[in-house]
Scaffold this motif. Structure first.
Motif, PDB file in Angstrom:
ATOM      1  N   ASN A  47       0.592  -0.977   0.269  1.00  0.00           N
ATOM      2  CA  ASN A  47      -0.198   0.331  -0.254  1.00  0.00           C
ATOM      3  C   ASN A  47       1.005   1.098  -0.161  1.00  0.00           C
ATOM      4  O   ASN A  47       0.397   2.052  -0.812  1.00  0.00           O
ATOM      5  CB  ASN A  47      -0.632  -0.433   0.984  1.00  0.00           C
ATOM      6  CG  ASN A  47      -2.362  -0.840   1.087  1.00  0.00           C
ATOM      7  OD1 ASN A  47      -2.081  -1.222  -0.144  1.00  0.00           O
ATOM      8  ND2 ASN A  47      -3.141  -1.655   1.620  1.00  0.00           N
ATOM      9  N   GLU A  48       1.921   1.386   1.096  1.00  0.00           N
ATOM     10  CA  GLU A  48       2.439   2.837   1.012  1.00  0.00           C
ATOM     11  C   GLU A  48       3.404   3.275  -0.104  1.00  0.00           C
ATOM     12  O   GLU A  48       3.713   4.177  -0.892  1.00  0.00           O
ATOM     13  CB  GLU A  48       3.719   1.990   2.067  1.00  0.00           C
ATOM     14  CG  GLU A  48       3.374   2.649   3.514  1.00  0.00           C
ATOM     15  CD  GLU A  48       4.392   2.594   4.434  1.00  0.00           C
ATOM     16  OE1 GLU A  48       5.745   2.807   4.150  1.00  0.00           O
ATOM     17  OE2 GLU A  48       3.763   2.347   5.825  1.00  0.00           O
ATOM     18  N   LYS A  49       3.946   1.621  -0.773  1.00  0.00           N
ATOM     19  CA  LYS A  49       4.545   1.283  -1.837  1.00  0.00           C
ATOM     20  C   LYS A  49       3.670   1.954  -3.354  1.00  0.00           C
ATOM     21  O   LYS A  49       4.118   3.320  -4.035  1.00  0.00           O
ATOM     22  CB  LYS A  49       5.492   0.268  -2.542  1.00  0.00           C
ATOM     23  CG  LYS A  49       6.617   0.808  -4.129  1.00  0.00           C
ATOM     24  CD  LYS A  49       7.252  -0.254  -4.124  1.00  0.00           C
ATOM     25  CE  LYS A  49       8.290  -0.472  -4.943  1.00  0.00           C
ATOM     26  NZ  LYS A  49       8.946  -2.103  -5.768  1.00  0.00           N
ATOM     27  N   LEU A  50       2.544   1.872  -3.440  1.00  0.00           N
ATOM     28  CA  LEU A  50       1.778   2.201  -4.185  1.00  0.00           C
ATOM     29  C   LEU A  50       1.415   3.512  -4.251  1.00  0.00           C
ATOM     30  O   LEU A  50       1.018   4.345  -5.019  1.00  0.00           O
ATOM     31  CB  LEU A  50       0.277   0.880  -4.133  1.00  0.00           C
ATOM     32  CG  LEU A  50      -0.845   1.601  -5.050  1.00  0.00           C
ATOM     33  CD1 LEU A  50      -1.269   0.246  -5.780  1.00  0.00           C
ATOM     34  CD2 LEU A  50      -1.490   2.990  -4.782  1.00  0.00           C
ATOM     35  N   LEU A  51       1.259   3.975  -3.374  1.00  0.00           N
ATOM     36  CA  LEU A  51       0.455   5.191  -2.936  1.00  0.00           C
ATOM     37  C   LEU A  51       1.728   6.034  -2.923  1.00  0.00           C
ATOM     38  O   LEU A  51       1.409   7.172  -3.537  1.00  0.00           O
ATOM     39  CB  LEU A  51       0.051   5.369  -1.083  1.00  0.00           C
ATOM     40  CG  LEU A  51      -0.830   5.471  -0.795  1.00  0.00           C
ATOM     41  CD1 LEU A  51      -1.127   5.193   0.595  1.00  0.00           C
ATOM     42  CD2 LEU A  51      -2.368   5.923  -1.817  1.00  0.00           C
ATOM     43  N   ALA A  52       3.031   5.879  -2.811  1.00  0.00           N
ATOM     44  CA  ALA A  52       3.727   6.627  -3.474  1.00  0.00           C
ATOM     45  C   ALA A  52       3.865   6.798  -4.960  1.00  0.00           C
ATOM     46  O   ALA A  52       4.503   7.710  -5.034  1.00  0.00           O
ATOM     47  CB  ALA A  52       5.533   6.039  -2.881  1.00  0.00           C
TER      48      ALA A  52
END
Length: 454
Positions: free
Chosen positions: A113-118
């Protein structure tokens, strides 16, 4: 929440739901499509900042070709939208292929999730940057159109003028340096603009620099630019006229007024096709079409040692001599009629016309101030006119040559102008030499001439 608009495209509805839940708290508008065939017909597709697009839509097919096809289709309709490709198969060749076709980035399923949002945030910033660049280019093109508007048409069909225009149109197709000479008020700038308008650079800027109005200590800053802090008033980096004209035409008017020191600096920039900003050591390449103009006799100035011979050769690949108005007799009445209509419209005096006696007076006059003097004469006459018919007595023609030495000037202003005229005649139009004779700076002399309108 970011004011962004995102479109999610995947045939797996559970994935669409998961992405929508994740992104709806970060971005203002999130839309979903489960059938890729709806993409190109989707309302306002170009308004989306980001499209998250699946690579595969057919069961058992993992080539990524379907995603690449829709990537190309989206790019056709909205080239500035950032597209992120999604796939469960992280083959490097697929990722490289998608990026080559214009994708902003690549996400593997299942995602972090964090990587996708970034990744989405980076794509959003890219979209914003592209949008800003596009808007700046539009503004730049609009500005170029405004700058290049030729508000003053070249009026006339006399043989001397047609000869000049014929040469202009031949030379305009090339990039050679051009020197335009002629008396004050003959329209040298108009000829320079005509060269630009007929050249392959016509969509780029035309930058006009009045060399006579630039003081020697500001010469480098004005022409080559400066860096922040390079001198007391340098509050920020600033591009000079050479950089501003890059890709277009640089017109250096009154080139004969330069000192030998500034001539050397100009020659270096022309020869090397590079400039260096004041306060910097970094050479900046420039691509310009150089056009210069003067009313001075540069050949005589070379003989007198006050103009560099090598600079003259550099700027004088083609020489265009603009004829004086007295040599264009057939054009005098055409110009008079043009300015009559222009100023009659400007001052709300429609229906004005010139009678035969007035036309004869205009034709007989020598026009020492050339087209500029005719323009001023017509404006003054229109303003002061009391009837619709302009008579010979309505035209107040006062050539500067009418001030006779033996009778003496009548006012201090006339005396000053007479002294300036005589000094310039003595030194063949060289402002620096005339200023030295009169005991004033070149800038002061230039300002006095501008003020008098001659």
């Amino acid at each position: 929440m970011i004011d962004g608009k995102i479109l999610l495209v995947d045939d797996n509805k559970s994935i669409l739901s998961a992405l929508e839940i994740l992104l709806q708290f970060e971005y203002k508008s999130v839309h979903t499509i489960s059938n890729p065939n709806q993409i190109t017909s989707y309302p306002n597709l170009e308004s989306f900042d980001i499209v998250l697009l699946d690579m595969n839509f057919s069961a058992g097919v993992n080539t990524g070709n379907e995603g690449l096809f829709w990537l190309k289709e989206i790019k056709k309709k909205t080239p500035h939208t950032s597209i992120i490709m999604m796939t469960a198969y992280g083959a490097v060749d697929l990722a490289v292929k998608a990026l080559k076709e214009g994708a902003a980035d690549f996400i593997l399923k299942p995602w972090n999730n964090e990587k996708l949002l970034a990744t989405v945030k980076s794509a959003y910033q890219l979209r914003k940057s592209k949008k800003e660049v596009f808007q700046l280019k539009q503004k730049e093109n609009n500005l170029k159109q405004v700058i290049n508007q030729n508000k003053n048409l070249i009026i006339g069909n006399s043989k001397p003028l047609n000869s000049v225009l014929s040469l202009v149109h031949k030379v305009a197709k090339t990039d050679v340096n051009v020197l335009i000479t002629g008396e004050n008020g003959t329209g040298k700038e108009l000829i320079a603009r005509e060269l630009h308008q007929k050249s392959p650079r016509q969509q780029e800027v035309f930058i006009n620099v009045d060399m006579g109005s630039i003081s020697e200590n500001l010469f480098e800053s004005e022409l080559f630019g400066h860096t922040k802090g390079s001198f007391t008033d340098a509050k920020e980096d600033r591009a000079g006229k050479f950089e501003a004209a890059n890709g277009g035409t640089l017109f250096l008017d009154e080139i004969g007024n330069l000192s030998l020191q500034t001539q050397a600096k100009l020659l270096s920039a022309i020869q090397n096709k590079t400039i260096v900003r004041v306060g910097s050591n970094k050479p900046i390449p420039v691509d310009i079409r150089l056009v210069c103009a003067t009313n001075c006799n540069l050949e005589q100035m070379v003989l007198e040692g006050i103009f560099r011979e090598d600079l003259l050769y550099r700027i004088n690949t083609i020489h265009i001599e603009v004829p004086a108005l007295r040599e264009r007799e057939n054009d005098i009445l055409l110009l008079a009629d043009f300015y009559l209509k222009k100023f009659a419209s400007k001052y709300g005096k429609q229906g004005l016309r010139i009678n035969n006696a007035a036309e004869e007076k205009l034709m007989a006059y020598q026009w020492p101030g050339n087209v500029r003097e005719l323009q001023h004469t017509m404006e003054r006459t229109v303003i002061l006119s009391e009837g619709n018919i302009l008579k010979a007595s309505d035209f107040l023609l006062n050539p500067k040559t009418a001030i006779a030495i033996d009778s003496g000037p009548n006012t201090l202003d006339e005396m000053e102008q007479l002294m300036i005229t005589k000094a310039l005649e003595k030194h063949n139009g060289n402002y620096s030499a005339a200023a030295n004779q009169l005991g004033v700076s070149r800038q002061t002399l230039y300002n006095k001439i501008k003020k008098s309108g001659n």
